[in-house]
Design a protein around this motif. Sequence first.
Motif, PDB file in Angstrom:
ATOM      1  N   ARG B  19      24.522  11.372  -4.503  1.00 26.74           N
ATOM      2  CA  ARG B  19      23.828  10.788  -3.555  1.00 26.74           C
ATOM      3  C   ARG B  19      24.105  11.146  -2.197  1.00 26.74           C
ATOM      4  O   ARG B  19      22.928  11.158  -1.326  1.00 26.74           O
ATOM      5  N   GLU B  38      17.154   3.424   0.392  1.00 20.26           N
ATOM      6  CA  GLU B  38      16.418   3.503  -0.923  1.00 20.26           C
ATOM      7  C   GLU B  38      16.648   4.744  -1.650  1.00 20.26           C
ATOM      8  O   GLU B  38      16.659   4.912  -2.865  1.00 20.26           O
ATOM      9  N   ARG B  40      19.083   6.969  -1.518  1.00 14.68           N
ATOM     10  CA  ARG B  40      20.465   6.912  -1.802  1.00 14.68           C
ATOM     11  C   ARG B  40      20.596   6.543  -3.091  1.00 14.68           C
ATOM     12  O   ARG B  40      21.370   6.471  -3.886  1.00 14.68           O
ATOM     13  N   LEU B  41      20.160   4.885  -3.197  1.00 13.38           N
ATOM     14  CA  LEU B  41      20.187   3.988  -4.329  1.00 13.38           C
ATOM     15  C   LEU B  41      19.812   4.732  -5.375  1.00 13.38           C
ATOM     16  O   LEU B  41      20.073   4.775  -6.619  1.00 13.38           O
ATOM     17  N   GLY B  44      21.151   7.747  -6.909  1.00 11.49           N
ATOM     18  CA  GLY B  44      22.540   7.185  -7.320  1.00 11.49           C
ATOM     19  C   GLY B  44      22.298   6.736  -8.866  1.00 11.49           C
ATOM     20  O   GLY B  44      22.983   6.876  -9.822  1.00 11.49           O
ATOM     21  N   GLU B  45      21.190   6.009  -8.859  1.00 14.69           N
ATOM     22  CA  GLU B  45      20.885   5.212 -10.112  1.00 14.69           C
ATOM     23  C   GLU B  45      20.502   6.182 -11.248  1.00 14.69           C
ATOM     24  O   GLU B  45      20.897   6.133 -12.334  1.00 14.69           O
ATOM     25  N   SER B  48      23.437   8.253 -12.365  1.00 19.01           N
ATOM     26  CA  SER B  48      24.668   7.106 -13.125  1.00 19.01           C
ATOM     27  C   SER B  48      24.070   7.139 -14.465  1.00 19.01           C
ATOM     28  O   SER B  48      24.672   7.191 -15.393  1.00 19.01           O
ATOM     29  N   THR B 107       7.497  -4.116  -9.874  1.00 17.75           N
ATOM     30  CA  THR B 107       8.668  -4.993 -10.211  1.00 17.75           C
ATOM     31  C   THR B 107       8.771  -5.667 -11.252  1.00 17.75           C
ATOM     32  O   THR B 107       9.513  -6.077 -11.926  1.00 17.75           O
ATOM     33  N   MET B 119      22.776  -1.414 -18.746  1.00 10.36           N
ATOM     34  CA  MET B 119      22.589  -1.030 -17.547  1.00 10.36           C
ATOM     35  C   MET B 119      21.592   0.157 -17.671  1.00 10.36           C
ATOM     36  O   MET B 119      21.234   0.274 -16.411  1.00 10.36           O
ATOM     37  N   PHE B 122      18.499  -1.463 -16.213  1.00 10.16           N
ATOM     38  CA  PHE B 122      18.634  -1.896 -15.082  1.00 10.16           C
ATOM     39  C   PHE B 122      18.422  -0.793 -14.085  1.00 10.16           C
ATOM     40  O   PHE B 122      17.957  -0.998 -13.046  1.00 10.16           O
ATOM     41  N   GLY B 123      19.078   0.320 -14.257  1.00  9.86           N
ATOM     42  CA  GLY B 123      18.866   1.363 -13.329  1.00  9.86           C
ATOM     43  C   GLY B 123      17.674   1.723 -12.996  1.00  9.86           C
ATOM     44  O   GLY B 123      17.167   2.120 -12.051  1.00  9.86           O
ATOM     45  N   VAL B 126      15.883  -0.664 -11.289  1.00 14.67           N
ATOM     46  CA  VAL B 126      15.999  -0.471  -9.572  1.00 14.67           C
ATOM     47  C   VAL B 126      15.180   0.619  -8.753  1.00 14.67           C
ATOM     48  O   VAL B 126      14.742   0.595  -8.034  1.00 14.67           O
ATOM     49  N   GLY B 129      11.839  -0.312  -8.538  1.00  8.84           N
ATOM     50  CA  GLY B 129      11.531  -1.064  -7.586  1.00  8.84           C
ATOM     51  C   GLY B 129      11.722  -0.443  -6.045  1.00  8.84           C
ATOM     52  O   GLY B 129      11.214  -0.931  -5.143  1.00  8.84           O
ATOM     53  N   LEU B 130      12.442   0.874  -6.048  1.00  9.66           N
ATOM     54  CA  LEU B 130      12.853   1.232  -4.962  1.00  9.66           C
ATOM     55  C   LEU B 130      11.728   2.290  -4.282  1.00  9.66           C
ATOM     56  O   LEU B 130      11.308   2.443  -3.330  1.00  9.66           O
TER      57      LEU B 130
END
Lengths: 116, 161
Positions: B19, B38, B40-41, B44-45, B48, B107, B119, B122-123, B126, B129-130
């Motif tokens: 990240r 955004e 970074r997230l 990261g997603e 992960s 989204t 998860m 979910f990732g 996300v 959405g970003l």
Amino acid sequence: MDLKLDHHTEDGLTTVDVEGEIDVYTAPRLRELLIDLVNKGNFHLLVNMEKVDFLDSTGLGVLVGGLKRVRAHDGSLELVCTQERILKIFRITGLTKVFGIYASVEEAREAHGRDK
Amino acid sequence: MATVELTFSALPAHVRTARLVATAIARRTGVQESLLDEVRLAVGEACSRAVEAHRLHCPGEPIRIELNDDSGRFEVIVSDSAPSEELLDEDSSDDEPEQMIRLDGDTDTPFNLAPDSFMSGFGIAVITGLADDVEVYPGPKGMRIRMSWPAAAAANGLSPA
């Protein structure tokens, strides 16, 4: 930044103060704490996220898991969060409809007191 | 060749490093400050998800990230070596062509990827959405997630970090 966790209970509401980054590396520690609190009979939890720098879907999963556990005991898990970058993740995933999200610990405590 | 290529073993602790590297390069490339969270997230997603998939299927294999700053966009490609769950379920063979799923940042788009887990789905949600430009390529030899953000072409690696 690592994850710092603290908690205290007052008037039947346990506040969990979270500071740092909640991600795939650190989320298990938060999960363990929530499980431990529920196992010890704390069924009304308030997770204070005002000092959280980063939250990803792993962290969301831990919060959802915590909510599921407390609801099994007719409990509650609510959040304190005003940071837009954190709130955005809840909005993207639709979880703003699942969690009660408050602007301050005091506001959440007042709401909890009314609901008792 | 990518501007920066990074490989790391499938350990959760390394996701933060990935990240930080991605965010630093995005900043240097000229991605707006307002978009860096955004980046970074989303990175990261993606990392992960890859780490979780590797831990299930191939813990000894490294995960690869390519970061490019060509053509006025900052592009990140995260590639893993774990067979995608939905393709495993379909009993696919290695010589099948790679399937591409394009996600348009809507989204409300349902998860058309059968996730490895709650998860994982979910990732992906996300990330979708970003980033305004996301492509997910699930394949029998691993998944590749490509995402990009607008960058200032003038920066193009010349401005200080």
